[in-house]
Design an enzyme around this catalytic site. Structure first.
Site, PDB file in Angstrom:
ATOM      1  N   HIS A  40       0.852  -1.198   0.000  1.00  0.00           N
ATOM      2  CA  HIS A  40       0.000   0.000   0.000  1.00  0.00           C
ATOM      3  C   HIS A  40       0.879   1.235   0.000  1.00  0.00           C
ATOM      4  O   HIS A  40       2.084   1.139   0.250  1.00  0.00           O
ATOM      5  CB  HIS A  40      -0.872  -0.015   1.257  1.00  0.00           C
ATOM      6  N   HIS A 117       6.269   6.380  -0.659  1.00  0.00           N
ATOM      7  CA  HIS A 117       7.017   5.152  -0.938  1.00  0.00           C
ATOM      8  C   HIS A 117       6.150   3.947  -0.634  1.00  0.00           C
ATOM      9  O   HIS A 117       5.227   4.029   0.181  1.00  0.00           O
ATOM     10  CB  HIS A 117       8.291   5.106  -0.093  1.00  0.00           C
TER      11      HIS A 117
HETATM   12  P1  2AM Z   1       6.707   2.088   6.252  1.00  0.00           P
HETATM   13  O1  2AM Z   1       6.251   1.061   5.283  1.00  0.00           O
HETATM   14  O2  2AM Z   1       7.675   3.056   5.689  1.00  0.00           O
HETATM   15  O3  2AM Z   1       7.177   1.501   7.580  1.00  0.00           O
HETATM   16  C1  2AM Z   1       1.632   0.971   8.575  1.00  0.00           C
HETATM   17  O4  2AM Z   1       2.566   0.861   9.602  1.00  0.00           O
HETATM   18  C2  2AM Z   1       2.098   1.944   7.532  1.00  0.00           C
HETATM   19  O5  2AM Z   1       2.314   3.230   8.122  1.00  0.00           O
HETATM   20  C3  2AM Z   1       3.399   1.572   6.837  1.00  0.00           C
HETATM   21  O6  2AM Z   1       3.236   1.857   5.465  1.00  0.00           O
HETATM   22  C4  2AM Z   1       4.409   2.499   7.446  1.00  0.00           C
HETATM   23  O7  2AM Z   1       5.404   2.935   6.594  1.00  0.00           O
HETATM   24  C5  2AM Z   1       3.570   3.707   7.730  1.00  0.00           C
HETATM   25  N1  2AM Z   1       4.169   4.616   8.701  1.00  0.00           N
HETATM   26  C6  2AM Z   1       4.434   5.929   8.508  1.00  0.00           C
HETATM   27  N2  2AM Z   1       4.915   6.494   9.584  1.00  0.00           N
HETATM   28  C7  2AM Z   1       4.995   5.541  10.527  1.00  0.00           C
HETATM   29  C8  2AM Z   1       5.435   5.514  11.875  1.00  0.00           C
HETATM   30  N3  2AM Z   1       5.878   6.628  12.507  1.00  0.00           N
HETATM   31  N4  2AM Z   1       5.394   4.326  12.527  1.00  0.00           N
HETATM   32  C9  2AM Z   1       4.943   3.206  11.901  1.00  0.00           C
HETATM   33  N5  2AM Z   1       4.504   3.172  10.644  1.00  0.00           N
HETATM   34  C10 2AM Z   1       4.524   4.319   9.951  1.00  0.00           C
END
Ligand code: 2AM
Length: 169
Positions: A40, A117
Site C-alpha cells: 500500500h 514510498h
Molecule cells: P513504512 O512502510 O515506511 O514503515 C503501517 O505501519 C504503515 O504506516 C506503513 O506503510 C508504514 O510505513 C507507515 N508509517 C508511517 N509512519 C509511521 C510511523 N511513525 N510508525 C509506523 N509506521 C509508519
C-alpha cells in the site's frame, strides 16, 4: 487501535512490485519482503487511538478527483527498501487536504514530511542492485482508513472506512 490512511494498490501495480521483489531475491537480497496483500501507499500514519470515529469524520471531509499514480525507481531508508512514485501534484494536494482534515478533527498523526514510498522489504541484507524496471500505473479512486493488527505471521491490515473520488469534471 492502530490506524493509518493509505491508497490500496491495483493488481497490476502489485504484480509489478512482486516482480521487483523476485528480482531482488534472485540477486541474493534477503529480508522481510512485504506480502502482496499488505502492499500500500501510506498517506498519513495516525498510530494508536481509542476510537476510529474522528479519523472517519476527517476522511469524509476530504474530496478529490481520480488521478494517476505511477511507479518510479527504488530507494531505501536504511535497511527498509521501497519503490518510489512519479511526482504527482494531485497526490501532494490530497495529502495536504487529508492532513488538514485530520488536524481539524483532532486526530493525531505523524507530521514528518510526506515522502511517498511503497515498502518492498524491511531488514534488507545485501547490496541494492541496479534499479529493476518497474512499470505500472493505476487510477486512484479511493482512499482507505486502515487498521493494523499484529498477526501470527506478520501485520494484518484491514480497511475500516474509505473515501471515494468524486467523478472527474
Ligand atoms: P513504512 O512502510 O515506511 O514503515 C503501517 O505501519 C504503515 O504506516 C506503513 O506503510 C508504514 O510505513 C507507515 N508509517 C508511517 N509512519 C509511521 C510511523 N511513525 N510508525 C509506523 N509506521 C509508519
Amino acid at each position: 487501535m492502530r490506524l493509518f490512511i493509505a491508497i490500496l494498490l491495483s493488481d497490476d501495480m502489485k504484480d509489478s512490485l512482486l516482480e521487483a521483489q523476485n528480482r531482488l531475491y534472485d540477486r541474493g537480497v534477503r529480508g522481510r519482503f512485504t506480502a502482496e496483500e499488505n502492499m500500500h501507499l501510506t498517506l498519513a500514519f495516525i498510530g494508536e487511538v481509542p476510537s476510529a470515529e474522528p479519523a472517519l469524520d476527517a476522511l469524509a471531509a476530504v474530496s478529490f478527483s481520480p488521478f494517476e499514480l505511477g511507479l518510479e525507481g527504488m530507494g531505501r531508508f536504511g535497511d527498509l527498501w521501497w519503490a518510489g512514485l512519479r511526482d504527482s501534484a494531485p497526490l501532494a494536494a490530497l495529502v495536504r487536504r487529508l492532513r488538514r482534515a485530520l488536524t481539524e478533527n483532532g486526530v493525531p498523526f505523524d507530521k514528518k514530511r510526506f515522502s511517498p514510498h511503497i515498502t518492498l522489504l524491511r531488514r534488507a541484507r545485501g547490496e541494492m542492485p541496479g534499479v529493476p524496471v518497474m512499470d505500472a500505473s493505476m487510477t486512484v479512486e479511493r482512499v482507505s482508513l486502515m487498521r493494523s493488527d499484529r498477526g501470527k505471521n506478520g501485520m494484518i491490515y484491514t480497511e475500516i472506512g474509505a473515501c471515494e473520488a468524486r467523478p472527474a469534471e
